[in-house]
Design a protein around this motif. Structure first.
Motif, PDB file in Angstrom:
ATOM      1  N   SER A  92     -14.485 -12.963  -4.100  1.00 42.46           N
ATOM      2  CA  SER A  92     -14.082 -12.888  -5.251  1.00 42.46           C
ATOM      3  C   SER A  92     -14.403 -13.855  -6.316  1.00 42.46           C
ATOM      4  O   SER A  92     -14.583 -13.229  -7.500  1.00 42.46           O
ATOM      5  CB  SER A  92     -12.343 -13.582  -5.160  1.00 42.46           C
ATOM      6  OG  SER A  92     -12.383 -14.703  -4.200  1.00 42.46           O
ATOM      7  N   LEU A 121      -8.526  -8.328  -5.504  1.00 43.26           N
ATOM      8  CA  LEU A 121      -8.523  -7.016  -4.978  1.00 43.26           C
ATOM      9  C   LEU A 121     -10.027  -7.330  -4.084  1.00 43.26           C
ATOM     10  O   LEU A 121     -10.068  -6.763  -2.996  1.00 43.26           O
ATOM     11  CB  LEU A 121      -8.625  -5.915  -5.806  1.00 43.26           C
ATOM     12  CG  LEU A 121      -7.322  -5.344  -6.302  1.00 43.26           C
ATOM     13  CD1 LEU A 121      -7.661  -4.142  -7.126  1.00 43.26           C
ATOM     14  CD2 LEU A 121      -6.427  -4.824  -5.250  1.00 43.26           C
ATOM     15  N   LEU A 125     -10.218  -6.784   0.067  1.00 43.06           N
ATOM     16  CA  LEU A 125     -11.045  -5.912   0.570  1.00 43.06           C
ATOM     17  C   LEU A 125     -12.076  -6.296   1.497  1.00 43.06           C
ATOM     18  O   LEU A 125     -11.985  -6.024   2.606  1.00 43.06           O
ATOM     19  CB  LEU A 125     -11.628  -4.914  -0.452  1.00 43.06           C
ATOM     20  CG  LEU A 125     -12.463  -3.778   0.088  1.00 43.06           C
ATOM     21  CD1 LEU A 125     -11.736  -2.547   0.470  1.00 43.06           C
ATOM     22  CD2 LEU A 125     -13.348  -3.252  -1.198  1.00 43.06           C
ATOM     23  N   PHE A 149      -3.121  -4.119   0.181  1.00 41.76           N
ATOM     24  CA  PHE A 149      -3.363  -3.916  -1.384  1.00 41.76           C
ATOM     25  C   PHE A 149      -2.137  -4.086  -2.302  1.00 41.76           C
ATOM     26  O   PHE A 149      -2.491  -4.561  -3.326  1.00 41.76           O
ATOM     27  CB  PHE A 149      -3.781  -2.324  -1.449  1.00 41.76           C
ATOM     28  CG  PHE A 149      -4.517  -1.799  -2.328  1.00 41.76           C
ATOM     29  CD1 PHE A 149      -3.933  -1.735  -3.854  1.00 41.76           C
ATOM     30  CD2 PHE A 149      -5.726  -1.153  -2.468  1.00 41.76           C
ATOM     31  CE1 PHE A 149      -4.542  -1.198  -4.858  1.00 41.76           C
ATOM     32  CE2 PHE A 149      -6.353  -0.659  -3.524  1.00 41.76           C
ATOM     33  CZ  PHE A 149      -5.677  -0.834  -4.718  1.00 41.76           C
ATOM     34  N   ALA A 152      -2.120  -7.770  -3.052  1.00 43.18           N
ATOM     35  CA  ALA A 152      -3.004  -8.439  -3.942  1.00 43.18           C
ATOM     36  C   ALA A 152      -2.922  -8.114  -5.261  1.00 43.18           C
ATOM     37  O   ALA A 152      -2.883  -8.771  -5.971  1.00 43.18           O
ATOM     38  CB  ALA A 152      -4.441  -7.726  -3.398  1.00 43.18           C
ATOM     39  N   LEU A 153      -2.362  -6.654  -5.587  1.00 44.95           N
ATOM     40  CA  LEU A 153      -1.992  -6.434  -6.799  1.00 44.95           C
ATOM     41  C   LEU A 153      -0.851  -7.300  -7.269  1.00 44.95           C
ATOM     42  O   LEU A 153      -0.867  -7.899  -8.530  1.00 44.95           O
ATOM     43  CB  LEU A 153      -1.423  -4.974  -6.828  1.00 44.95           C
ATOM     44  CG  LEU A 153      -2.658  -4.079  -7.285  1.00 44.95           C
ATOM     45  CD1 LEU A 153      -1.719  -2.630  -7.366  1.00 44.95           C
ATOM     46  CD2 LEU A 153      -3.041  -4.188  -8.481  1.00 44.95           C
TER      47      LEU A 153
ATOM     48  N   GLY B  24      -4.944  -0.024 -10.757  1.00 44.32           N
ATOM     49  CA  GLY B  24      -4.696  -0.798  -9.670  1.00 44.32           C
ATOM     50  C   GLY B  24      -3.358  -0.246  -8.814  1.00 44.32           C
ATOM     51  O   GLY B  24      -3.625   0.216  -7.692  1.00 44.32           O
ATOM     52  N   TRP B  28      -3.113   2.151  -5.426  1.00 48.15           N
ATOM     53  CA  TRP B  28      -2.406   1.742  -4.419  1.00 48.15           C
ATOM     54  C   TRP B  28      -1.408   2.839  -3.857  1.00 48.15           C
ATOM     55  O   TRP B  28      -1.253   3.042  -2.812  1.00 48.15           O
ATOM     56  CB  TRP B  28      -1.510   0.608  -4.920  1.00 48.15           C
ATOM     57  CG  TRP B  28      -0.771   0.168  -3.824  1.00 48.15           C
ATOM     58  CD1 TRP B  28      -1.097  -0.278  -2.675  1.00 48.15           C
ATOM     59  CD2 TRP B  28       0.885  -0.204  -4.018  1.00 48.15           C
ATOM     60  NE1 TRP B  28       0.137  -0.657  -2.026  1.00 48.15           N
ATOM     61  CE2 TRP B  28       1.349  -0.739  -2.807  1.00 48.15           C
ATOM     62  CE3 TRP B  28       1.803   0.171  -5.048  1.00 48.15           C
ATOM     63  CZ2 TRP B  28       2.577  -0.830  -2.689  1.00 48.15           C
ATOM     64  CZ3 TRP B  28       3.026  -0.355  -4.852  1.00 48.15           C
ATOM     65  CH2 TRP B  28       3.453  -0.687  -3.739  1.00 48.15           C
TER      66      TRP B  28
END
Lengths: 186, 130
Positions: A92, A121, A125, A149, A152-153, B24, B28
């Protein structure tokens, strides 16, 4: 003969901010998570504040020291959890290094939320790749990818919004200029 | 209420931020759909000239041989996946494709008119432990 360590104001600043980040990360590590690996990452709020208030180098120091200190305190130094934390932190930080010109030069368009999402992200990942390559060498790991995912968003946006809120001039003075010494902002 | 944000959300979430967030979310959704649309593969179907000649459950390991116009194609089913082990075709595309693991995946041994396809169906139950 004792050699005197000369502490610069920078050292004090890094130490203070790292202490704040360690405190947040420790509190967070005590909160149970529904799925191993999914957590809000609130300590990254400090990383982003430092990045925006000071510079990338200070943010990298604060983050890496935090990862090291928290792993020692929680007792997982050099354990898989530490490798995952360090890998995620390095990824990051690299992502932030790449994206930060966007936020610095186009601040009308891009703010802390972009930084936070991109960093989250990259973090997710990298951890997934480490898990896939080292801890669980099976393609089944990818079945869980949408969960990570999505987390994380969600938490990336949330942390970004918190940072944006703290960066406001009138947000209770938490991150306003007068409370932080040696401000390098123009 | 001095501490409450005076600025609207627009100040916190700038236009580019919203775009990054939307991108994003789009990524997703695409990832979730591609990974979760169908359950695990359950069956291997063997076709000759497009006609189903045999179907085997993936949870039983076995080796199958199917005869086509130019020779025999060997198919191996093992631990929930399937592959073409050997084929008389000159370019060996279907052999080099390796293991098929997901529903919808297909290995086509065109010279010998044989195809191997995985299909979904009732999910096989797996145990999972943390």
């Amino acid at each position: 003969m004792l050699r005197r360590l000369i502490l610069t104001p920078d050292d004090h600043r890094i130490a203070r901010l790292t202490a704040a980040a360690i405190a947040i990360a420790l509190v967070e590590s005590a909160v149970p998570s529904p799925l191993p690996g999914v957590k809000p990452g609130l300590a990254n709020i400090i990383t982003l504040l430092v990045l925006l208030r000071y510079d990338w180098t200070t943010a990298a120091w604060v983050t890496l020291l935090r990862v090291l200190a928290v792993s020692l305190l929680v007792g997982q130094f050099l354990a898989p959890g530490f490798v995952l934390s360090l890998g995620g932190a390095l990824a990051s930080l690299l992502a932030l290094f790449i994206v930060q010109p966007l936020v610095r030069c186009q601040s009308r368009w891009f703010g802390p939320v972009t930084l936070s999402i991109v960093a989250a992200l990259a973090h997710m990942l990298t951890q997934l790749l480490i898990v896939r390559a080292w801890l669980v060498p099976s393609p089944g790991v990818w079945v869980l990818a949408p969960v990570f995912f999505g987390a994380a968003l969600f938490f990336g946006s949330l942390n970004g919004l918190i940072v944006a809120w703290l960066m406001q001039p009138n947000a209770g003075g938490v991150a306003s200029n007068e409370n932080l010494p040696h401000n390098t902002q123009p | 209420m001095n501490w409450f944000p005076k600025h609207p959300i627009r100040k916190l979430l700038r236009p580019g931020d919203a775009l990054v967030l939307l991108a994003g979310i789009a990524g997703w959704v695409m990832l979730s759909v591609s990974l979760w649309q169908s359950g695990p593969a359950a069956q291997a179907q063997v076709r000759r000239d497009g006609v189903l000649v045999a179907a085997y459950p993936l949870n039983e390991d076995r080796t199958v041989s199917v005869t086509g116009p130019i020779g025999t194609t060997m198919i191996r089913i093992e631990s929930g996946r399937a592959r073409v082990v050997s084929d008389p075709g000159p370019r060996q595309y279907c052999v080099r494709q390796g293991w098929l693991t997901r529903p919808g995946e297909m290995a086509l041994c065109a010279p010998n008119h044989i195809s191997l396809t995985l299909t979904g169906g009732q999910p096989t139950y797996e145990s999972m432990a943390y």
